[in-house]
Design a protein around this motif. Structure first.
Motif, mmCIF file in Angstrom:
data_model
loop_
_atom_site.group_PDB
_atom_site.id
_atom_site.type_symbol
_atom_site.label_atom_id
_atom_site.label_comp_id
_atom_site.label_asym_id
_atom_site.label_seq_id
_atom_site.Cartn_x
_atom_site.Cartn_y
_atom_site.Cartn_z
ATOM 1 N N ALA A 1 -23.012 -19.033 -29.780
ATOM 2 C CA ALA A 1 -22.842 -19.507 -28.385
ATOM 3 C C ALA A 1 -24.065 -18.827 -27.808
ATOM 4 O O ALA A 1 -24.365 -17.785 -27.769
ATOM 5 N N ASN B 1 -24.113 -29.689 -26.973
ATOM 6 C CA ASN B 1 -23.714 -28.588 -27.670
ATOM 7 C C ASN B 1 -24.589 -27.433 -27.522
ATOM 8 O O ASN B 1 -25.745 -27.582 -28.147
ATOM 9 N N SER C 1 -28.970 -24.597 -19.915
ATOM 10 C CA SER C 1 -27.944 -25.037 -18.597
ATOM 11 C C SER C 1 -28.725 -24.924 -17.287
ATOM 12 O O SER C 1 -29.416 -23.774 -16.842
ATOM 13 N N GLN D 1 -24.568 -23.335 -14.703
ATOM 14 C CA GLN D 1 -23.736 -22.070 -14.884
ATOM 15 C C GLN D 1 -23.178 -21.503 -13.539
ATOM 16 O O GLN D 1 -23.726 -21.572 -12.431
ATOM 17 N N SER E 1 -17.629 -18.380 -33.706
ATOM 18 C CA SER E 1 -17.695 -19.452 -33.096
ATOM 19 C C SER E 1 -15.963 -20.227 -33.400
ATOM 20 O O SER E 1 -15.569 -21.160 -32.756
ATOM 21 N N ASN F 1 -14.128 -21.937 -30.245
ATOM 22 C CA ASN F 1 -13.810 -23.469 -30.574
ATOM 23 C C ASN F 1 -12.397 -23.715 -30.342
ATOM 24 O O ASN F 1 -11.780 -24.612 -29.634
ATOM 25 N N GLY G 1 -10.979 -22.865 -26.999
ATOM 26 C CA GLY G 1 -11.868 -23.248 -25.736
ATOM 27 C C GLY G 1 -12.726 -22.372 -24.910
ATOM 28 O O GLY G 1 -12.769 -22.340 -23.685
ATOM 29 N N ASN H 1 -16.181 -21.204 -23.549
ATOM 30 C CA ASN H 1 -17.359 -21.514 -23.512
ATOM 31 C C ASN H 1 -18.389 -20.459 -23.552
ATOM 32 O O ASN H 1 -19.487 -20.679 -23.915
ATOM 33 N N ASN H 2 -18.051 -19.210 -23.064
ATOM 34 C CA ASN H 2 -19.229 -17.804 -23.112
ATOM 35 C C ASN H 2 -18.400 -16.991 -23.878
ATOM 36 O O ASN H 2 -17.401 -16.262 -23.587
#
Length: 399
Positions: A29, A194, A209, A212, A377, A381, A384, A386-387
């Motif tokens: 990530a 992704n 991004s 953030q 990962s 996943n 959920g 994200n960071n």
């Protein structure tokens, strides 16, 4: 910075060739190592101010190590918040750099803009040896081509370095080698849907991004992942705060002490060779070697095709991979790599019972993944997340 979003991209095929080692790209990530700041970010805050405490939160809660703030634009605009940002970031214990937004249409104008940025950076208190980056992405440079832009970059580099700053170029991924030679760019902006796949790893930084959100600040911020220590003055960026989950840099292992946050800590010097009693079914999504031991150098005795499954009774962590052990028809134990720790999963696994893990103080996602015999990962996943550098004490993770 002003940027164009780029959503297109290609998926890389992942596979293991019989008789060879794993040849898939390492996946992780994207990390919030660096934040861009400008008047736009400050004006969006209640009261028009970001204080030291908020920068400390970015550092401790999100792993931010450096901030790069806007200094000038062209030869007529000075960012009015730069000096305050520089001071507050330094008080928060992070590295500070600057950038100037280019408007030049020829080499002479480029030189003038670099001189203007240098003088303003000095007035704002940007410390010597900080990066002063040329932001080249405006319509004025689009039609100049690589030749003129290269001459401009060379001229600006001399001016910036003569002033005691380190030079870099920021641009969009779509401009590489079409408007600017990729060899002259250290900081690349590319915003895929992704962000689990690392991009532009041969450069200093990848901006992934522009939205953030930080818990003590309003609005979206531009964030980047750092691949080396260029934006931290050539010093180890983990001296600011450790990356608890990264394959690009070493984590702080000398003391085993946690970072300045109960939810993000440096990993202790744990062994990479571990094993866990875990039962389940693993279904391949790519061709995988069958080996006589949990090692990419072990003998290959066959392979599994995508869609085939095996029932495993143990998980080994060896050489950075999670290996499934199973009993073959011949009565011998065989091993298959299910994924890379902190990287890609080579299929899907289903354990025979639903399991959960409660996050404790001092835990990191990579440490939990190692303990459970899964990859980072996979955990991210499934839950959920994200960071991958941000988990909370008391949070329940499924695996």
């Amino acid at each position: 910075m002003k940027k164009n979003k780029i959503i297109v991209g290609t998926l890389l095929a992942i596979g293991l060739v019989i008789g060879g080692a794993v040849n898939e790209p390492v996946v992780n990530a994207a990390r919030t190592d660096m934040v861009d700041m400008s008047n736009n970010n400050i004006r969006s805050q209640p009261g028009g101010y970001i204080g030291v405490d908020e920068y400390i939160s970015m550092r401790n809660d999100y792993g931010v190590k450096a901030v790069t703030t806007k200094i000038t634009e062209g030869t007529s605009y000075v960012d009015p918040y730069a000096s305050t940002i520089i001071s507050n970031v330094q008080k928060a214990g992070m590295y500070i750099n600057g950038y100037y937004f280019c408007r030049y249409t020829n080499v002479a104008q480029a030189k003038a803009e670099a001189e203007y940025a240098v003088q303003t950076a000095r007035n704002d208190g940007l410390p010597t040896n900080a990066v002063l980056c040329a932001d080249i992405e405006s319509t004025q440079q689009r039609g100049l081509g690589t030749y003129i832009n290269s001459l401009a970059i060379s001229a600006m580099k001399q001016i910036v370095e003569k002033a005691g700053y380190r030079f870099d170029v920021y641009t969009m991924g779509s401009w590489l080698d079409s408007n600017i030679s990729s060899n002259e760019v250290g900081w690349v902006a590319y915003y895929p849907y992704n962000v689990l796949n690392d991009r532009y790893t041969r450069h200093h930084a990848w901006q992934f991004s522009d939205h953030q959100h930080f818990k003590l600040s309003s609005g979206g911020f531009d964030v980047s992942q750092l691949y080396d220590n260029y934006y931290t003055g050539g010093l180890d960026k983990n001296a600011v705060i450790s990356n608890a989950d990264t394959h690009h840099v070493d984590t702080q292992k000398s003391t085993g002490k946690p970072a300045n946050n109960s939810n993000m800590t440096a990993e202790s010097n744990a062994s990479s060779n571990e094993d866990y009693a875990q039962n389940g079914t693993f279904t391949m999504n790519t061709t995988l070697n069958i080996r006589t031991a949990p090692s990419t150098s072990a003998a290959v005795v066959g392979s599994y095709a995508p869609g085939e499954s095996l029932i495993y009774d143990h998980v080994y962590i060896r050489g950075g991979y999670a290996w499934a052990r199973y009993m073959s028809y011949s009565g011998q134990y065989h091993y298959v790599a299910m994924g890379r720790m902190g990287g890609e999963e080579y299929g899907t696994r289903r354990t025979y019972s639903s399991r959960t893990y409660t996050v404790h103080s001092g835990d990191t996602l990579s440490g939990i993944a190692r303990k459970l015999g899964v990859s980072v990962s996979y955990l991210a996943n499934k839950n959920g997340i994200n960071n991958a550098n941000l988990i909370f004490v008391g949070e329940t993770l499924s695996y």
